[in-house]
Design an enzyme around this catalytic site. Structure first.
Site, PDB file in Angstrom:
ATOM      1  N   THR A 176       0.806  -1.238   0.000  1.00 44.28           N
ATOM      2  CA  THR A 176       0.000   0.000   0.000  1.00 44.28           C
ATOM      3  C   THR A 176       0.830   1.274   0.000  1.00 44.28           C
ATOM      4  OG1 THR A 176      -1.481   1.331   1.408  1.00 44.28           O
ATOM      5  CG2 THR A 176      -0.139  -0.284   2.528  1.00 44.28           C
ATOM      6  N   GLU A 194       0.237   3.605   1.872  1.00 40.29           N
ATOM      7  CA  GLU A 194       0.381   4.008   3.275  1.00 40.29           C
ATOM      8  C   GLU A 194       1.795   3.717   3.794  1.00 40.29           C
ATOM      9  OE1 GLU A 194      -1.394   5.189   6.216  1.00 40.29           O
ATOM     10  OE2 GLU A 194      -2.522   6.243   4.674  1.00 40.29           O
ATOM     11  N   TYR A 243      -1.060   0.396  10.810  1.00 39.25           N
ATOM     12  CA  TYR A 243      -1.398  -0.303   9.560  1.00 39.25           C
ATOM     13  C   TYR A 243      -0.238  -0.225   8.573  1.00 39.25           C
ATOM     14  CZ  TYR A 243      -3.452  -0.833   4.883  1.00 39.25           C
ATOM     15  OH  TYR A 243      -3.701  -1.203   3.578  1.00 39.25           O
ATOM     16  N   LYS A 253       1.970  -3.327   7.165  1.00 44.19           N
ATOM     17  CA  LYS A 253       2.033  -3.585   5.713  1.00 44.19           C
ATOM     18  C   LYS A 253       3.488  -3.595   5.229  1.00 44.19           C
ATOM     19  CE  LYS A 253      -2.043  -4.205   3.771  1.00 44.19           C
ATOM     20  NZ  LYS A 253      -2.363  -5.375   2.934  1.00 44.19           N
TER      21      LYS A 253
HETATM   22  P1  NAP Z   1     -11.361  -4.511   2.734  1.00 48.49           P
HETATM   23  O1  NAP Z   1     -12.569  -4.233   1.911  1.00 48.49           O
HETATM   24  O2  NAP Z   1     -11.237  -3.865   4.074  1.00 48.49           O
HETATM   25  O3  NAP Z   1     -11.264  -6.098   2.929  1.00 48.49           O
HETATM   26  C1  NAP Z   1     -10.393  -6.674   3.867  1.00 48.49           C
HETATM   27  C2  NAP Z   1     -10.594  -8.172   3.847  1.00 48.49           C
HETATM   28  O4  NAP Z   1      -9.716  -8.786   4.790  1.00 48.49           O
HETATM   29  C3  NAP Z   1     -12.019  -8.622   4.227  1.00 48.49           C
HETATM   30  O5  NAP Z   1     -12.423  -9.628   3.339  1.00 48.49           O
HETATM   31  C4  NAP Z   1     -11.832  -9.204   5.630  1.00 48.49           C
HETATM   32  O6  NAP Z   1     -12.726 -10.239   5.932  1.00 48.49           O
HETATM   33  C5  NAP Z   1     -10.432  -9.793   5.495  1.00 48.49           C
HETATM   34  N1  NAP Z   1      -9.820 -10.090   6.779  1.00 48.49           N
HETATM   35  C6  NAP Z   1      -9.638  -9.250   7.824  1.00 48.49           C
HETATM   36  N2  NAP Z   1      -9.027  -9.889   8.845  1.00 48.49           N
HETATM   37  C7  NAP Z   1      -8.813 -11.161   8.423  1.00 48.49           C
HETATM   38  C8  NAP Z   1      -8.225 -12.305   9.006  1.00 48.49           C
HETATM   39  N3  NAP Z   1      -7.730 -12.292  10.266  1.00 48.49           N
HETATM   40  N4  NAP Z   1      -8.156 -13.458   8.300  1.00 48.49           N
HETATM   41  C9  NAP Z   1      -8.672 -13.504   7.035  1.00 48.49           C
HETATM   42  N5  NAP Z   1      -9.262 -12.467   6.440  1.00 48.49           N
HETATM   43  C10 NAP Z   1      -9.323 -11.299   7.122  1.00 48.49           C
HETATM   44  O7  NAP Z   1     -10.036  -4.158   1.921  1.00 48.49           O
HETATM   45  P2  NAP Z   1      -9.870  -3.796   0.346  1.00 48.49           P
HETATM   46  O8  NAP Z   1     -10.122  -2.362   0.159  1.00 48.49           O
HETATM   47  O9  NAP Z   1     -10.577  -4.803  -0.454  1.00 48.49           O
HETATM   48  O10 NAP Z   1      -8.284  -3.994   0.193  1.00 48.49           O
HETATM   49  C11 NAP Z   1      -7.718  -5.251  -0.160  1.00 48.49           C
HETATM   50  C12 NAP Z   1      -6.270  -5.276   0.313  1.00 48.49           C
HETATM   51  O11 NAP Z   1      -5.534  -4.251  -0.339  1.00 48.49           O
HETATM   52  C13 NAP Z   1      -6.075  -5.041   1.795  1.00 48.49           C
HETATM   53  O12 NAP Z   1      -4.980  -5.824   2.208  1.00 48.49           O
HETATM   54  C14 NAP Z   1      -5.729  -3.567   1.901  1.00 48.49           C
HETATM   55  O13 NAP Z   1      -4.975  -3.318   3.054  1.00 48.49           O
HETATM   56  C15 NAP Z   1      -4.934  -3.388   0.629  1.00 48.49           C
HETATM   57  N6  NAP Z   1      -4.982  -2.051   0.025  1.00 48.49           N
HETATM   58  C16 NAP Z   1      -6.168  -1.452  -0.206  1.00 48.49           C
HETATM   59  C17 NAP Z   1      -6.209  -0.218  -0.836  1.00 48.49           C
HETATM   60  C18 NAP Z   1      -7.513   0.475  -1.145  1.00 48.49           C
HETATM   61  O14 NAP Z   1      -7.501   1.681  -1.418  1.00 48.49           O
HETATM   62  N7  NAP Z   1      -8.628  -0.236  -1.153  1.00 48.49           N
HETATM   63  C19 NAP Z   1      -5.003   0.409  -1.214  1.00 48.49           C
HETATM   64  C20 NAP Z   1      -3.799  -0.255  -0.966  1.00 48.49           C
HETATM   65  C21 NAP Z   1      -3.799  -1.495  -0.358  1.00 48.49           C
HETATM   66  P3  NAP Z   1     -14.013 -10.097   6.924  1.00 48.49           P
HETATM   67  O15 NAP Z   1     -15.172  -9.910   6.018  1.00 48.49           O
HETATM   68  O16 NAP Z   1     -14.040 -11.396   7.636  1.00 48.49           O
HETATM   69  O17 NAP Z   1     -13.763  -8.924   7.819  1.00 48.49           O
HETATM   70  O1  G4F Z   2     -10.803   6.565   3.368  1.00 47.41           O
HETATM   71  P1  G4F Z   2      -9.720   6.495   4.346  1.00 47.41           P
HETATM   72  O2  G4F Z   2     -10.000   5.804   5.635  1.00 47.41           O
HETATM   73  O3  G4F Z   2      -8.481   5.861   3.593  1.00 47.41           O
HETATM   74  P2  G4F Z   2      -6.916   5.823   3.924  1.00 47.41           P
HETATM   75  O4  G4F Z   2      -6.645   6.132   5.324  1.00 47.41           O
HETATM   76  O5  G4F Z   2      -6.241   6.672   2.903  1.00 47.41           O
HETATM   77  O6  G4F Z   2      -6.579   4.282   3.697  1.00 47.41           O
HETATM   78  C1  G4F Z   2      -7.062   3.588   2.554  1.00 47.41           C
HETATM   79  O7  G4F Z   2      -6.124   3.713   1.507  1.00 47.41           O
HETATM   80  C2  G4F Z   2      -4.836   3.086   1.778  1.00 47.41           C
HETATM   81  C3  G4F Z   2      -3.948   3.343   0.539  1.00 47.41           C
HETATM   82  O8  G4F Z   2      -3.283   4.565   0.675  1.00 47.41           O
HETATM   83  C4  G4F Z   2      -5.079   1.614   2.013  1.00 47.41           C
HETATM   84  F1  G4F Z   2      -3.881   0.983   2.184  1.00 47.41           F
HETATM   85  C5  G4F Z   2      -5.972   1.430   3.224  1.00 47.41           C
HETATM   86  O9  G4F Z   2      -6.225   0.024   3.396  1.00 47.41           O
HETATM   87  C6  G4F Z   2      -7.307   2.138   2.963  1.00 47.41           C
HETATM   88  O10 G4F Z   2      -7.974   1.462   1.917  1.00 47.41           O
HETATM   89  O11 G4F Z   2      -9.207   7.952   4.706  1.00 47.41           O
HETATM   90  C7  G4F Z   2      -8.801   8.861   3.706  1.00 47.41           C
HETATM   91  C8  G4F Z   2      -8.580  10.236   4.318  1.00 47.41           C
HETATM   92  C9  G4F Z   2      -7.690  10.222   5.565  1.00 47.41           C
HETATM   93  O12 G4F Z   2      -6.852  11.341   5.506  1.00 47.41           O
HETATM   94  C10 G4F Z   2      -8.663  10.373   6.723  1.00 47.41           C
HETATM   95  O13 G4F Z   2      -8.113  10.972   7.881  1.00 47.41           O
HETATM   96  O14 G4F Z   2      -9.844  10.716   4.767  1.00 47.41           O
HETATM   97  C11 G4F Z   2      -9.698  11.254   6.068  1.00 47.41           C
HETATM   98  N1  G4F Z   2     -11.013  11.261   6.714  1.00 47.41           N
HETATM   99  C12 G4F Z   2     -11.688  12.377   7.089  1.00 47.41           C
HETATM  100  N2  G4F Z   2     -12.846  12.041   7.653  1.00 47.41           N
HETATM  101  C13 G4F Z   2     -11.741  10.194   7.037  1.00 47.41           C
HETATM  102  C14 G4F Z   2     -12.907  10.673   7.646  1.00 47.41           C
HETATM  103  N3  G4F Z   2     -11.521   8.863   6.868  1.00 47.41           N
HETATM  104  C15 G4F Z   2     -12.487   8.006   7.295  1.00 47.41           C
HETATM  105  N4  G4F Z   2     -12.295   6.683   7.097  1.00 47.41           N
HETATM  106  N5  G4F Z   2     -13.639   8.446   7.901  1.00 47.41           N
HETATM  107  C16 G4F Z   2     -13.900   9.783   8.108  1.00 47.41           C
HETATM  108  O15 G4F Z   2     -14.922  10.142   8.671  1.00 47.41           O
END
Ligand code: NAP
Ligand code: G4F
Length: 333
Positions: A129, A131, A157, A161
């Protein structure tokens, strides 16, 4: 292009990316296995309904035995490790769990592949990520993070990662395993969890416009993110796994926008020009350390893999608001 002989195991199948990826792999002709955790996981029924072709295997990233079993049952040619504690805010409150799942869970999975004798036959994708970078790349001002940039994670986190990232690279270097890491910047869409800021906003906008809610409570509004569409990003994951060599790739749009920008576009979708009367702020949603700005440089993925994006920032906001309007119209809650 289809490939009827391949099978894939996807951890995190109940998450946003798991759904998009399951669909893509199914379209490509894969047999798709999904790891699902818990005795009564409510999202299991959702996966069974939306992706009936996925064969579910019970397991947890913190339970190494369950991963050995999952790998034995699926005997996959590709594993996509998408499972994680993935919410940055939640990781500050649950740092130890985050380390166990998001960090050590990667090691458990790699060991399951290695110790079941699949080091040469199974390719592994690790969901790394942006992050891990944690802010501005002062070495490349204005050009965004790339695969050579330095890491400086600013949350439990991000730190977990980074361990997952380096242990994945270590297994590539030590055992010659095909392990690729996608360093993905934020990607969103209609399947995004409601706990993330984009979906929280688009869902609230839909509800406000339908008179179901009168305001939304958020944290900081100035941070900037490089936001793309999840459907485009899972295609990039798959492309990494088809490449001749294991490697690391940044997936990003090369543009960054603030939460205020996102609010402006989202409220405009329902004809509201000034969002400020509808938005309140609460320290509850602010983090002990914030990542001010993320901007990625996807040049390597574009040139080496031929990765393309089809949804731009306004298109992303539009599709999310339209989806949530349709959903909110169909329910009485
Ligand atoms: P997400 O919607 O939060 O999904 C996370 C998944 O992990 C869910 O299916 C959850 O299952 C599972 N999980 C959590 N704890 C677990 C455990 N102990 N054992 C097995 N499964 C578990 O995340 P996403 O947005 O699809 O992201 C996919 C991956 O890419 C993650 O690793 C995230 O950190 C990474 N990532 C995401 C972004 C982004 O912007 N979306 C960017 C960079 C990297 P449950 O339903 O059981 O909770
Ligand atoms: O939507 P966020 O929670 O995403 P964040 O923290 O960027 O993380 C996501 O992207 C990462 C990749 O860079 C992934 F690795 C990670 O798993 C996840 O998918 O927050 C985005 C921004 C932050 O600056 C946060 O402080 O939005 C700001 N924010 C402001 N109000 C909020 C809120 N975030 C959340 N979740 N909820 C709020 O009410």
């Amino acid at each position: 292009m289809t490939n009827g002989t391949k099978s894939a195991l996807v951890t995190g199948i109940t998450g946003q990316d798991g759904g998009h990826l399951a669909q893509l792999l199914h379209e490509q002709g894969y047999t798709v296995y999904g790891l699902v955790r818990g005795q009564r996981n409510p999202k299991k029924a959702e996966v069974e309904r939306e992706y009936p072709y996925v064969e579910l295997i019970e397991g947890d990233l913190t339970d190494a035995t369950s991963l050995f079993r999952a790998v034995e049952v699926a005997n996959p040619s590709e594993i996509y490790n998408l499972a994680a504690v993935s919410h940055v805010g939640y990781s500050f409150d649950n740092p130890s769990l985050t380390a166990d799942v998001t960090g050590k869970g990667v090691l458990n999975l790699l060991e399951a592949v290695r110790l079941t004798g699949r080091s040469e036959s199974t390719r592994v994708y690790q969901a790394s990520t942006s992050e891990m970078f944690g802010g501005l790349d002062y070495n490349r001002p204005g050009r965004g993070y790339n695969e050579q940039s330095l890491f400086h994670p600013r949350s439990p986190y991000g730190v977990a990662k980074l361990y997952g990232h380096w242990i994945a690279r270590n297994y590539r270097e030590s055992y010659g395993m095909f392990v690729s890491c996608g360093i993905l910047f934020n990607h969103e869409g209609e399947r995004r969890g409601l706990e993330f800021v984009t979906r929280k906003v688009t869902n609230a906008v839909a509800r406000i416009s339908l008179g179901k809610q009168d305001h939304i409570v958020l944290g900081d509004l100035w941070p900037k993110r490089d936001w793309g569409y999840a459907g485009d990003y899972v295609r990039g994951m798959w492309q990494m796994m088809q490449h001749s060599e294991p490697d690391d790739f940044v997936l990003a749009t090369g543009q960054t926008h603030s939460i205020e920008d996102f609010l402006t576009l989202a409220f405009a979708e329902v004809g509201i020009g000034d969002w400020r009367p509808y938005v309140q702020q609460d320290p509850r949603f602010m983090r002990p350390a914030e990542v001010d700005i993320l901007l990625g440089d996807p040049t390597k993925a574009e040139t080496v893999l031929g990765w393309e994006r089809y949804v731009d920032f306004p298109g992303l906001v539009n599709l999310m608001v339209m989806h949530d309007l349709e959903f909110e119209r169909s329910t009485s809650r």
